[in-house]
Design a protein around this motif. Structure first.
Motif, PDB file in Angstrom:
ATOM      1  N   LEU A  73     -25.425 -16.714 -54.718  1.00 52.32           N
ATOM      2  CA  LEU A  73     -26.111 -16.752 -53.433  1.00 52.32           C
ATOM      3  C   LEU A  73     -25.498 -17.803 -52.516  1.00 52.32           C
ATOM      4  CD1 LEU A  73     -29.842 -16.379 -54.552  1.00 52.32           C
ATOM      5  CD2 LEU A  73     -28.380 -14.643 -53.503  1.00 52.32           C
ATOM      6  N   GLN A  74     -25.129 -18.944 -53.094  1.00 50.52           N
ATOM      7  CA  GLN A  74     -24.493 -19.989 -52.290  1.00 50.52           C
ATOM      8  C   GLN A  74     -23.153 -19.507 -51.739  1.00 50.52           C
ATOM      9  OE1 GLN A  74     -24.544 -23.030 -55.358  1.00 50.52           O
ATOM     10  NE2 GLN A  74     -26.145 -24.186 -54.285  1.00 50.52           N
ATOM     11  N   LEU A  75     -22.382 -18.818 -52.576  1.00 52.34           N
ATOM     12  CA  LEU A  75     -21.084 -18.313 -52.130  1.00 52.34           C
ATOM     13  C   LEU A  75     -21.251 -17.262 -51.043  1.00 52.34           C
ATOM     14  CD1 LEU A  75     -18.038 -18.094 -52.316  1.00 52.34           C
ATOM     15  CD2 LEU A  75     -18.316 -16.495 -54.233  1.00 52.34           C
ATOM     16  N   ILE A  76     -22.222 -16.387 -51.196  1.00 49.68           N
ATOM     17  CA  ILE A  76     -22.479 -15.370 -50.172  1.00 49.68           C
ATOM     18  C   ILE A  76     -22.802 -16.036 -48.842  1.00 49.68           C
ATOM     19  CG2 ILE A  76     -24.160 -13.607 -49.457  1.00 49.68           C
ATOM     20  CD1 ILE A  76     -24.232 -12.770 -52.466  1.00 49.68           C
ATOM     21  N   ASP A  77     -23.595 -17.094 -48.886  1.00 56.97           N
ATOM     22  CA  ASP A  77     -23.931 -17.829 -47.663  1.00 56.97           C
ATOM     23  C   ASP A  77     -22.678 -18.449 -47.045  1.00 56.97           C
ATOM     24  OD1 ASP A  77     -25.932 -19.010 -45.826  1.00 56.97           O
ATOM     25  OD2 ASP A  77     -25.298 -20.901 -46.719  1.00 56.97           O
ATOM     26  N   VAL A  78     -21.802 -19.008 -47.879  1.00 60.66           N
ATOM     27  CA  VAL A  78     -20.564 -19.617 -47.390  1.00 60.66           C
ATOM     28  C   VAL A  78     -19.673 -18.574 -46.720  1.00 60.66           C
ATOM     29  CG1 VAL A  78     -18.374 -20.653 -48.133  1.00 60.66           C
ATOM     30  CG2 VAL A  78     -20.542 -21.541 -49.012  1.00 60.66           C
ATOM     31  N   ILE A  79     -19.502 -17.428 -47.374  1.00 57.02           N
ATOM     32  CA  ILE A  79     -18.647 -16.376 -46.823  1.00 57.02           C
ATOM     33  C   ILE A  79     -19.228 -15.834 -45.525  1.00 57.02           C
ATOM     34  CG2 ILE A  79     -17.690 -14.068 -47.242  1.00 57.02           C
ATOM     35  CD1 ILE A  79     -17.543 -14.758 -50.208  1.00 57.02           C
ATOM     36  N   CYS A  80     -20.540 -15.634 -45.480  1.00 60.26           N
ATOM     37  CA  CYS A  80     -21.184 -15.131 -44.249  1.00 60.26           C
ATOM     38  C   CYS A  80     -20.971 -16.104 -43.091  1.00 60.26           C
ATOM     39  CB  CYS A  80     -22.677 -14.925 -44.479  1.00 60.26           C
ATOM     40  SG  CYS A  80     -23.095 -13.464 -45.432  1.00 60.26           S
ATOM     41  N   ASP A  81     -21.171 -17.388 -43.348  1.00 53.96           N
ATOM     42  CA  ASP A  81     -20.982 -18.392 -42.302  1.00 53.96           C
ATOM     43  C   ASP A  81     -19.541 -18.393 -41.818  1.00 53.96           C
ATOM     44  OD1 ASP A  81     -23.596 -19.181 -42.347  1.00 53.96           O
ATOM     45  OD2 ASP A  81     -23.268 -20.968 -43.574  1.00 53.96           O
ATOM     46  N   TYR A  82     -18.614 -18.300 -42.753  1.00 56.60           N
ATOM     47  CA  TYR A  82     -17.198 -18.363 -42.388  1.00 56.60           C
ATOM     48  C   TYR A  82     -16.800 -17.150 -41.546  1.00 56.60           C
ATOM     49  CZ  TYR A  82     -12.149 -18.329 -42.723  1.00 56.60           C
ATOM     50  OH  TYR A  82     -10.815 -18.285 -42.405  1.00 56.60           O
ATOM     51  N   LEU A  83     -17.157 -15.955 -41.992  1.00 58.18           N
ATOM     52  CA  LEU A  83     -16.745 -14.743 -41.293  1.00 58.18           C
ATOM     53  C   LEU A  83     -17.466 -14.561 -39.964  1.00 58.18           C
ATOM     54  CD1 LEU A  83     -16.454 -12.196 -44.241  1.00 58.18           C
ATOM     55  CD2 LEU A  83     -14.626 -13.426 -43.088  1.00 58.18           C
ATOM     56  N   SER A  84     -18.623 -15.196 -39.803  1.00 56.87           N
ATOM     57  CA  SER A  84     -19.361 -15.094 -38.540  1.00 56.87           C
ATOM     58  C   SER A  84     -18.908 -16.137 -37.530  1.00 56.87           C
ATOM     59  CB  SER A  84     -20.867 -15.254 -38.797  1.00 56.87           C
ATOM     60  OG  SER A  84     -21.332 -14.233 -39.657  1.00 56.87           O
ATOM     61  N   GLY A  85     -17.977 -17.004 -37.939  1.00 61.43           N
ATOM     62  CA  GLY A  85     -17.491 -18.044 -37.045  1.00 61.43           C
ATOM     63  C   GLY A  85     -16.505 -17.504 -36.024  1.00 61.43           C
ATOM     64  N   SER A  86     -15.934 -18.402 -35.275  1.00 62.88           N
ATOM     65  CA  SER A  86     -15.026 -18.018 -34.184  1.00 62.88           C
ATOM     66  C   SER A  86     -13.599 -17.846 -34.690  1.00 62.88           C
ATOM     67  CB  SER A  86     -15.070 -19.079 -33.085  1.00 62.88           C
ATOM     68  OG  SER A  86     -14.748 -20.348 -33.622  1.00 62.88           O
ATOM     69  N   ILE A 114     -23.521  -7.118 -52.369  1.00 66.37           N
ATOM     70  CA  ILE A 114     -24.635  -7.881 -51.796  1.00 66.37           C
ATOM     71  C   ILE A 114     -24.333  -8.251 -50.349  1.00 66.37           C
ATOM     72  CG2 ILE A 114     -25.980 -10.006 -51.969  1.00 66.37           C
ATOM     73  CD1 ILE A 114     -25.491  -9.937 -54.996  1.00 66.37           C
ATOM     74  N   LEU A 115     -23.085  -8.661 -50.081  1.00 69.68           N
ATOM     75  CA  LEU A 115     -22.677  -8.981 -48.716  1.00 69.68           C
ATOM     76  C   LEU A 115     -22.858  -7.782 -47.792  1.00 69.68           C
ATOM     77  CD1 LEU A 115     -19.396 -11.065 -49.201  1.00 69.68           C
ATOM     78  CD2 LEU A 115     -21.391 -11.778 -47.887  1.00 69.68           C
ATOM     79  N   ALA A 116     -22.399  -6.611 -48.255  1.00 63.80           N
ATOM     80  CA  ALA A 116     -22.501  -5.405 -47.433  1.00 63.80           C
ATOM     81  C   ALA A 116     -23.955  -5.048 -47.167  1.00 63.80           C
ATOM     82  CB  ALA A 116     -21.783  -4.245 -48.115  1.00 63.80           C
ATOM     83  N   SER A 117     -24.791  -5.145 -48.197  1.00 63.87           N
ATOM     84  CA  SER A 117     -26.206  -4.801 -48.036  1.00 63.87           C
ATOM     85  C   SER A 117     -26.894  -5.774 -47.078  1.00 63.87           C
ATOM     86  CB  SER A 117     -26.895  -4.819 -49.399  1.00 63.87           C
ATOM     87  OG  SER A 117     -28.209  -4.322 -49.303  1.00 63.87           O
ATOM     88  N   MET A 118     -26.572  -7.061 -47.185  1.00 63.14           N
ATOM     89  CA  MET A 118     -27.143  -8.047 -46.275  1.00 63.14           C
ATOM     90  C   MET A 118     -26.679  -7.801 -44.841  1.00 63.14           C
ATOM     91  SD  MET A 118     -26.868 -11.564 -48.511  1.00 63.14           S
ATOM     92  CE  MET A 118     -27.304 -12.551 -47.076  1.00 63.14           C
ATOM     93  N   GLU A 150     -22.839   3.279 -53.036  1.00 63.91           N
ATOM     94  CA  GLU A 150     -24.038   3.609 -53.830  1.00 63.91           C
ATOM     95  C   GLU A 150     -25.033   2.450 -53.811  1.00 63.91           C
ATOM     96  OE1 GLU A 150     -22.140   4.840 -57.579  1.00 63.91           O
ATOM     97  OE2 GLU A 150     -23.211   6.743 -57.335  1.00 63.91           O
ATOM     98  N   ASN A 151     -24.536   1.225 -53.869  1.00 63.70           N
ATOM     99  CA  ASN A 151     -25.433   0.064 -53.820  1.00 63.70           C
ATOM    100  C   ASN A 151     -26.132  -0.037 -52.465  1.00 63.70           C
ATOM    101  OD1 ASN A 151     -24.854  -0.808 -56.445  1.00 63.70           O
ATOM    102  ND2 ASN A 151     -23.093  -2.007 -55.784  1.00 63.70           N
ATOM    103  N   VAL A 152     -25.408   0.218 -51.378  1.00 68.04           N
ATOM    104  CA  VAL A 152     -26.018   0.187 -50.046  1.00 68.04           C
ATOM    105  C   VAL A 152     -27.071   1.288 -49.924  1.00 68.04           C
ATOM    106  CG1 VAL A 152     -25.584   0.483 -47.575  1.00 68.04           C
ATOM    107  CG2 VAL A 152     -23.998  -0.877 -48.962  1.00 68.04           C
ATOM    108  N   ILE A 153     -26.767   2.469 -50.448  1.00 68.60           N
ATOM    109  CA  ILE A 153     -27.736   3.571 -50.409  1.00 68.60           C
ATOM    110  C   ILE A 153     -28.987   3.205 -51.180  1.00 68.60           C
ATOM    111  CG2 ILE A 153     -28.162   5.947 -51.162  1.00 68.60           C
ATOM    112  CD1 ILE A 153     -25.178   6.490 -50.625  1.00 68.60           C
ATOM    113  N   ARG A 154     -28.806   2.607 -52.350  1.00 65.66           N
ATOM    114  CA  ARG A 154     -29.967   2.215 -53.156  1.00 65.66           C
ATOM    115  C   ARG A 154     -30.846   1.216 -52.413  1.00 65.66           C
ATOM    116  NH1 ARG A 154     -27.920  -1.505 -57.239  1.00 65.66           N
ATOM    117  NH2 ARG A 154     -28.189  -2.895 -55.454  1.00 65.66           N
ATOM    118  N   ASP A 155     -30.218   0.226 -51.773  1.00 67.52           N
ATOM    119  CA  ASP A 155     -30.994  -0.834 -51.115  1.00 67.52           C
ATOM    120  C   ASP A 155     -31.669  -0.376 -49.836  1.00 67.52           C
ATOM    121  OD1 ASP A 155     -30.217  -2.534 -53.114  1.00 67.52           O
ATOM    122  OD2 ASP A 155     -28.634  -3.522 -51.965  1.00 67.52           O
ATOM    123  N   HIS A 156     -31.030   0.534 -49.091  1.00 64.07           N
ATOM    124  CA  HIS A 156     -31.515   0.841 -47.736  1.00 64.07           C
ATOM    125  C   HIS A 156     -32.010   2.273 -47.543  1.00 64.07           C
ATOM    126  CE1 HIS A 156     -30.302  -3.012 -46.026  1.00 64.07           C
ATOM    127  NE2 HIS A 156     -29.213  -2.924 -46.758  1.00 64.07           N
TER     128      HIS A 156
END
Length: 401
Positions: A73-86, A114-118, A150-156
């Motif tokens: 979960l910590q890594l997912i947060d790090v990657i999300c922050d990084y990719l959402s930056g400028s 998990i990243l894709a689903s989020m 398939e994981n995205v379909i399951r979640d959403h």
């Protein structure tokens, strides 16, 4: 600075800060002037494995445990922050493909899923566009892509079916992702698996129908907006979902009954003022129609026909639909016709199916959307059971070749 110096500098940090620092270092190494050398790429992969995914130790040996659930979960947060930056689109795709672009382990694919689903939940355009590029570069029909989808379909679309409005908006905010997502989805459903046909969940069908019907150019999005890739990268051709959707719509009459579903939905109370009286609240019930599966496939078929018109190329060769993919419908329909034991003209379901094939083929050919061996496609279609519309279309285009 040597790779050993870079690793020594990153080791001063504890996880997840070490992963954050590693991403910065990886960006610096991959986005310099010119394409990185093979030695540099090997060094980058070592840094990613050791400091981001914790797959190896400082000596390069494999770690058995890897990330624990909290660290994931910590890594997912790090990657999300990084990719959402400028950062630029090219840099973002470079880093994303470096993290997830190889034949990676199930651990990395789990984090990516998990990243894709989020990203879908949050309608995160930067992340969804990166996932869309990943799907295209891996191949929308690859095992990794199908597992992620398939994981995205399951979640959403199976566990959560109350977010249709948010899902509908993705066609506007991240069309390249949606186009590649649909391409992968058409590989998962309406195929024979051990003698049974796996049908898409109705909620998934509703959203895809809404996407395609409202946005005729959506299916071509991945081709119309090529992904910015790192120097030296080989772009994989974008495959549109049109052929797969033609399969869905054409085969639907064989598997879906013509049923009608009605739902009673109350409207908000309205205040009606009557002369000489005080205001009264009156509840009025409104009957809203929820489309049946058969009606949804009919609506989707109409959307596909509009999309085929939008897929016409004014310059260059056609790229929308592969003739071989359309021809793949023939063996299944021939098998169905032989097993039905009815004359083709007397089988209403089969005639509906053949009519839809004829309509799709006519619009695709008339608008120059089909690439590949068209003569072979027409010859294969000519072996299908008798259908007046299809025969006229085949004869017309055979004479034009």
């Amino acid at each position: 600075m040597s790779f050993s110096d870079i690793k020594h500098a990153i080791r001063k940090y504890e996880f997840p800060q070490s992963a954050r620092e590693a991403l910065v270092r990886v960006e610096q190494m991959l986005t310099g002037r010119g394409a990185p050398t093979a030695k540099q790429l090997d060094g980058v992969m070592d840094i990613i494995a050791e400091f981001i995914f914790c797959e190896s130790d400082r000596r390069g040996g494999r770690r058995g445990s890897g990330l624990n659930p909290l660290q994931e979960l910590q890594l997912i947060d790090v990657i999300c922050d990084y990719l959402s930056g400028s950062i630029s689109e090219t840099t973002k795709n470079t880093i994303f493909l470096s993290l997830f672009g190889g034949q990676e382990s199930q651990r990395r694919l789990k984090i990516l899923s998990i990243l894709a689903s989020m990203a879908v939940s949050a309608s995160s355009t930067p992340m969804l566009l990166a996932v869309g590029v990943w799907l295209q570069q891996m191949g929308c029909s690859s095992p990794q892509s199908l597992q992620l989808v398939e994981n995205v379909i399951r979640d959403h679309f199976q566990l959560n079916t109350s977010n249709q409005a948010a899902l509908n908006s993705l066609a506007s905010s991240a069309p390249q992702f949606v186009a590649n997502f649909i391409t992968a989805v058409t590989e998962l459903y309406m195929n024979d698996v051990q003698g049974k046909v796996k049908m898409p969940p109705k909620n998934l069908l509703e959203v895809i129908t809404a996407w395609v019907h409202a946005h005729p150019s959506l299916c071509m999005s991945a081709q119309l907006s090529p992904a910015p890739l790192p120097p030296g990268a080989i772009p994989m051709a974008a495959v549109t979902p049109l052929a797969g959707l033609v399969h869905w719509c054409a085969r639907a009459p064989l598997y879906v009954d013509e049923d009608v579903e009605m739902e009673e939905a109350p409207t908000p109370p309205k205040k009606i003022k009557v002369e000489g009286e005080i205001e009264h609240k009156m509840m009025k019930t409104k009957t809203t129609k929820s489309l049946s599966e058969a009606e949804l496939y009919t609506k989707l078929h109409l959307g596909v026909l509009h999309s085929l018109r939008a897929g016409r190329r004014t310059h260059g060769p056609p790229t929308a639909v592969n003739a071989q993919h359309l021809a793949a419908l023939a063996p299944m329909l021939q098998a169905y016709s032989q097993g039905a034991g009815l004359p083709a003209q007397g089988d209403g379901r089969l005639q509906d199916c053949l009519d839809r094939i004829g309509q799709a083929v006519q619009i695709a050919l008339a608008n120059g959307c089909v690439y590949g061996n068209i003569s072979s496609l027409l010859a294969v279609l000519d072996t299908l059971p008798e259908n007046r519309l299809l025969r006229i279309i085949i004869k017309t285009h055979q004479q034009a070749i």
